[in-house]
Design a protein around this motif. Structure first.
Motif, PDB file in Angstrom:
ATOM      1  N   UNK A  85       0.824  -1.205   0.000  1.00  0.00           N
ATOM      2  CA  UNK A  85       0.000   0.000   0.000  1.00  0.00           C
ATOM      3  C   UNK A  85       0.860   1.259   0.000  1.00  0.00           C
ATOM      4  N   UNK A  86       1.865   1.283   0.856  1.00  0.00           N
ATOM      5  CA  UNK A  86       2.741   2.458   0.950  1.00  0.00           C
ATOM      6  C   UNK A  86       3.493   2.689  -0.357  1.00  0.00           C
ATOM      7  N   UNK A  87       3.919   1.612  -0.991  1.00  0.00           N
ATOM      8  CA  UNK A  87       4.650   1.740  -2.257  1.00  0.00           C
ATOM      9  C   UNK A  87       3.740   2.276  -3.358  1.00  0.00           C
ATOM     10  N   UNK A  88       2.521   1.748  -3.435  1.00  0.00           N
ATOM     11  CA  UNK A  88       1.570   2.232  -4.436  1.00  0.00           C
ATOM     12  C   UNK A  88       1.264   3.716  -4.228  1.00  0.00           C
ATOM     13  N   UNK A  89       1.049   4.089  -2.979  1.00  0.00           N
ATOM     14  CA  UNK A  89       0.749   5.491  -2.675  1.00  0.00           C
ATOM     15  C   UNK A  89       1.926   6.389  -3.038  1.00  0.00           C
ATOM     16  N   UNK A  90       3.146   5.904  -2.768  1.00  0.00           N
ATOM     17  CA  UNK A  90       4.350   6.689  -3.074  1.00  0.00           C
ATOM     18  C   UNK A  90       4.511   6.866  -4.584  1.00  0.00           C
ATOM     19  N   UNK A  91       4.265   5.807  -5.351  1.00  0.00           N
ATOM     20  CA  UNK A  91       4.460   5.858  -6.803  1.00  0.00           C
ATOM     21  C   UNK A  91       3.365   6.682  -7.486  1.00  0.00           C
ATOM     22  N   UNK A  92       2.114   6.461  -7.102  1.00  0.00           N
ATOM     23  CA  UNK A  92       0.990   7.126  -7.769  1.00  0.00           C
ATOM     24  C   UNK A  92       0.597   8.439  -7.095  1.00  0.00           C
ATOM     25  N   UNK A  93       0.957   8.602  -5.830  1.00  0.00           N
ATOM     26  CA  UNK A  93       0.511   9.771  -5.084  1.00  0.00           C
ATOM     27  C   UNK A  93      -0.850   9.520  -4.470  1.00  0.00           C
ATOM     28  N   UNK A  94      -1.129  10.156  -3.336  1.00  0.00           N
ATOM     29  CA  UNK A  94      -2.397   9.911  -2.637  1.00  0.00           C
ATOM     30  C   UNK A  94      -3.608  10.305  -3.481  1.00  0.00           C
ATOM     31  N   UNK A  95      -3.469  11.312  -4.348  1.00  0.00           N
ATOM     32  CA  UNK A  95      -4.600  11.754  -5.160  1.00  0.00           C
ATOM     33  C   UNK A  95      -4.983  10.733  -6.219  1.00  0.00           C
ATOM     34  N   UNK A  96      -4.019   9.873  -6.590  1.00  0.00           N
ATOM     35  CA  UNK A  96      -4.293   8.880  -7.644  1.00  0.00           C
ATOM     36  C   UNK A  96      -4.256   7.458  -7.110  1.00  0.00           C
ATOM     37  N   UNK A  97      -4.409   7.314  -5.802  1.00  0.00           N
ATOM     38  CA  UNK A  97      -4.335   5.976  -5.208  1.00  0.00           C
ATOM     39  C   UNK A  97      -5.495   5.101  -5.683  1.00  0.00           C
ATOM     40  N   UNK A  98      -6.636   5.708  -5.984  1.00  0.00           N
ATOM     41  CA  UNK A  98      -7.773   4.948  -6.508  1.00  0.00           C
ATOM     42  C   UNK A  98      -7.417   4.331  -7.856  1.00  0.00           C
ATOM     43  N   UNK A  99      -6.712   5.094  -8.692  1.00  0.00           N
ATOM     44  CA  UNK A  99      -6.267   4.594  -9.993  1.00  0.00           C
ATOM     45  C   UNK A  99      -5.338   3.402  -9.816  1.00  0.00           C
ATOM     46  N   UNK A 100      -4.431   3.499  -8.846  1.00  0.00           N
ATOM     47  CA  UNK A 100      -3.508   2.396  -8.586  1.00  0.00           C
ATOM     48  C   UNK A 100      -4.256   1.128  -8.212  1.00  0.00           C
ATOM     49  N   UNK A 101      -5.267   1.278  -7.378  1.00  0.00           N
ATOM     50  CA  UNK A 101      -6.055   0.123  -6.942  1.00  0.00           C
ATOM     51  C   UNK A 101      -6.833  -0.488  -8.109  1.00  0.00           C
ATOM     52  N   UNK A 102      -7.387   0.367  -8.977  1.00  0.00           N
ATOM     53  CA  UNK A 102      -8.155  -0.114 -10.137  1.00  0.00           C
ATOM     54  C   UNK A 102      -7.250  -0.867 -11.110  1.00  0.00           C
ATOM     55  N   UNK A 103      -6.074  -0.323 -11.374  1.00  0.00           N
ATOM     56  CA  UNK A 103      -5.142  -0.996 -12.282  1.00  0.00           C
ATOM     57  C   UNK A 103      -4.736  -2.357 -11.732  1.00  0.00           C
ATOM     58  N   UNK A 104      -4.468  -2.398 -10.430  1.00  0.00           N
ATOM     59  CA  UNK A 104      -4.095  -3.660  -9.795  1.00  0.00           C
ATOM     60  C   UNK A 104      -5.219  -4.684  -9.934  1.00  0.00           C
ATOM     61  N   UNK A 105      -6.442  -4.262  -9.626  1.00  0.00           N
ATOM     62  CA  UNK A 105      -7.585  -5.178  -9.682  1.00  0.00           C
ATOM     63  C   UNK A 105      -7.877  -5.631 -11.113  1.00  0.00           C
ATOM     64  N   UNK A 106      -7.699  -4.735 -12.079  1.00  0.00           N
ATOM     65  CA  UNK A 106      -7.964  -5.088 -13.478  1.00  0.00           C
ATOM     66  C   UNK A 106      -6.987  -6.154 -13.966  1.00  0.00           C
ATOM     67  N   UNK A 107      -5.723  -5.992 -13.583  1.00  0.00           N
ATOM     68  CA  UNK A 107      -4.710  -6.977 -13.982  1.00  0.00           C
ATOM     69  C   UNK A 107      -4.976  -8.306 -13.298  1.00  0.00           C
ATOM     70  N   UNK A 108      -5.227  -8.244 -12.006  1.00  0.00           N
ATOM     71  CA  UNK A 108      -5.522  -9.454 -11.243  1.00  0.00           C
ATOM     72  C   UNK A 108      -6.792 -10.120 -11.768  1.00  0.00           C
ATOM     73  N   UNK A 109      -7.782  -9.288 -12.134  1.00  0.00           N
ATOM     74  CA  UNK A 109      -9.078  -9.801 -12.566  1.00  0.00           C
ATOM     75  C   UNK A 109      -9.049 -10.542 -13.886  1.00  0.00           C
ATOM     76  N   UNK A 110      -7.997 -10.372 -14.676  1.00  0.00           N
ATOM     77  CA  UNK A 110      -7.892 -11.110 -15.937  1.00  0.00           C
ATOM     78  C   UNK A 110      -7.772 -12.606 -15.673  1.00  0.00           C
ATOM     79  N   UNK A 111      -7.056 -12.944 -14.609  1.00  0.00           N
ATOM     80  CA  UNK A 111      -6.768 -14.355 -14.343  1.00  0.00           C
ATOM     81  C   UNK A 111      -7.640 -14.977 -13.259  1.00  0.00           C
ATOM     82  N   UNK A 112      -8.082 -14.174 -12.278  1.00  0.00           N
ATOM     83  CA  UNK A 112      -8.752 -14.749 -11.114  1.00  0.00           C
ATOM     84  C   UNK A 112     -10.272 -14.738 -11.242  1.00  0.00           C
ATOM     85  N   UNK A 113     -10.914 -15.783 -10.703  1.00  0.00           N
ATOM     86  CA  UNK A 113     -12.356 -15.766 -10.524  1.00  0.00           C
ATOM     87  C   UNK A 113     -12.706 -14.576  -9.641  1.00  0.00           C
ATOM     88  N   UNK A 114     -13.933 -14.093  -9.760  1.00  0.00           N
ATOM     89  CA  UNK A 114     -14.353 -12.945  -8.950  1.00  0.00           C
ATOM     90  C   UNK A 114     -14.145 -13.211  -7.460  1.00  0.00           C
TER      91      UNK A 114
END
Length: 439
Positions: A85-114
């Motif tokens: 979490x801290x690394x994602x926030x540092x890389x994307x910034x707190x204002x774009x942390x939602x974007x970081x979470x969405x990108x992570x979930x989208x990539x993960x969601x390609x392979x994983x069942x819901x």
């Protein structure tokens, strides 16, 4: 009249849970039994259907949820989730942390069942929200939107893949069209939708069994590489299975990849590795590690039961042939094939709860229209997939997974989850109709 039975059942469920504050598991079992009897099933047959639904749902999900809960608990108790979490926030910034979470979930969601994606990512959602100082649902809703969208539109998920097979669709084309449609669906149902809520309405109390609120010091946390690798092992293993199935059919390594890519096996392997990376290598003794394991399992026991009861309700609706009733009504329609396919799937989804049943039934009814109307089989498959994830409510196990993991009331779940999946479904329909204009 099947529709009346469903309405009576849903009304009684709300009465039992909201007015009388009865436990959700008990309420669902009572309502399932009543609806079965109203639809002409004998009490014994209705109870058998409930048992079958409970068993089949938990048979599919029990190990996934348990191993996922253990992995998440080990990740949070070790500081691994906080490191990510801290690394994602540092890389994307707190204002774009939602974007970081969405990108992570989208990539993960390609392979994983819901369901697998939820249990793997939920500790990360809690940790990112706590570290960034934002409401849990501000991160959680976009993450869930990404997971359910990929699950509904993008092969090699089993639902879209099975529907594609019914229509004779090309998996490669469907994958491309599905991703094109998924991008706006995730954006609108996730980040954009959350902006319609006041900040306080996105707050929720995190279930204490699923999250360790302790703030770790720098030296107490594992490295980012170790943390992210351990967290995505299930994704890697399941993605490997999908890759071999699509690009190397008949390969001699398929038995091995099918085994390690099974969600339960992938999560078991991940737990074993996490015991070392998040425990033993951090200087923890086995009793301390096993204490985290015990706490995680005890914390998700009621969640498992409620999800199973949701599956029981769904099974009663299926066994009483409500899906066939709706299919018969729609079979003679003269609507556009794409709209008709979406509508059949949507009505079945609302009636029986199961996205798979809704999508596959709609596909079976509409499949002959592909050659008769000259419609793209890939778009027909996506229309069925879009309809199958529309308005989800109390007869859907996904509704209860979302509700229990985020510790929400039924009203909050409908306002967020039910509306969110409906937005995804409508964007999916719009995307299918738009692409159809250009091919």
């Amino acid at each position: 009249m099947p529709i009346v039975s469903i309405c009576v059942g849903v009304a009684l469920l709300l009465l039992l849970m909201v007015v009388f504050k009865l436990n959700a598991f008990i309420s669902l079992i009572i309502v399932s039994l009543l609806v079965g009897i109203l639809e002409g099933m004998s009490p014994i047959d209705a109870m058998t259907s409930i048992e079958n639904g409970l068993g089949s749902t938990l048979g599919h999900l029990a190990m996934v949820i348990i191993f996922g809960g253990i992995l998440g608990k080990l990740m949070t108790d070790s500081g691994g989730a906080q490191r990510i979490a801290m690394t994602l926030i540092k890389v994307f910034g707190e204002k774009r942390v939602q974007l970081a979470a969405v990108l992570t979930a989208s990539i993960v969601g390609i392979a994983l069942f819901f369901e697998t994606g939820v249990v793997v990512l939920i500790p990360l959602v809690f940790t990112i929200a706590a570290a960034a100082g934002v409401p849990v649902l501000y991160i959680g809703m976009p993450v869930i939107a990404a997971l359910i969208t990929m699950h509904g539109f993008v092969p090699p998920h089993p639902g879209p893949t099975a529907i594609a097979d019914v229509f004779g669709a090309n998996i490669g084309k469907m994958l491309i069209y599905g991703i094109i449609i998924a991008i706006p669906a995730i954006i609108l149902a996730g980040p954009v939708f959350t902006k319609l809520f006041k900040k306080e309405s996105l707050e929720t109390t995190i279930p204490k069994e699923l999250f360790n609120p302790k703030h770790f010091e720098e030296h107490e946390m594992p490295g980012f590489g170790t943390s992210i690798f351990t967290a995505i092992i299930p994704v890697i293993l399941i993605a490997t299975k999908a890759f071999v199935e699509i690009f190397m059919p008949g390969s001699p390594i398929m038995p091995a990849t099918n085994f390690i890519g099974n969600p339960s096996v992938a999560l078991l392997i991940s737990v074993i590795i996490a015991i070392f990376t998040f425990g033993i290598s951090r200087g923890k003794k086995m009793p301390e590690i096993m204490n985290s394991v015990s706490e995680s399992v005890s914390g998700i026991a009621m969640i498992l039961l409620i999800i199973g009861a949701g599956g029981a309700f769904k099974q009663v609706l299926i066994d009483s042939h409500i899906d066939q009733y709706i299919s018969d009504i729609m079979a003679g329609s003269t609507l556009s094939p794409l709209l008709l396919t979406w509508l059949i799937a949507a009505l079945l989804r609302v009636a029986v709860g199961s996205a798979t049943v809704a999508g596959m039934t709609a596909a079976g009814i509409a499949a002959p229209l592909v050659s008769a109307a000259g419609i793209s089989p890939e778009l027909m498959a996506l229309a069925a997939g879009a309809g199958s994830i529309t308005f989800s409510h109390v007869n859907d196990a996904g509704f209860w997974i979302y509700k229990e993991y985020f510790n929400l009331s039924i009203g909050q779940t409908i306002k967020t989850w039910s509306v969110m999946v409906t937005i995804i479904s409508l964007v999916g329909l719009a995307g299918v109709l738009l692409i159809n204009m250009f091919i």
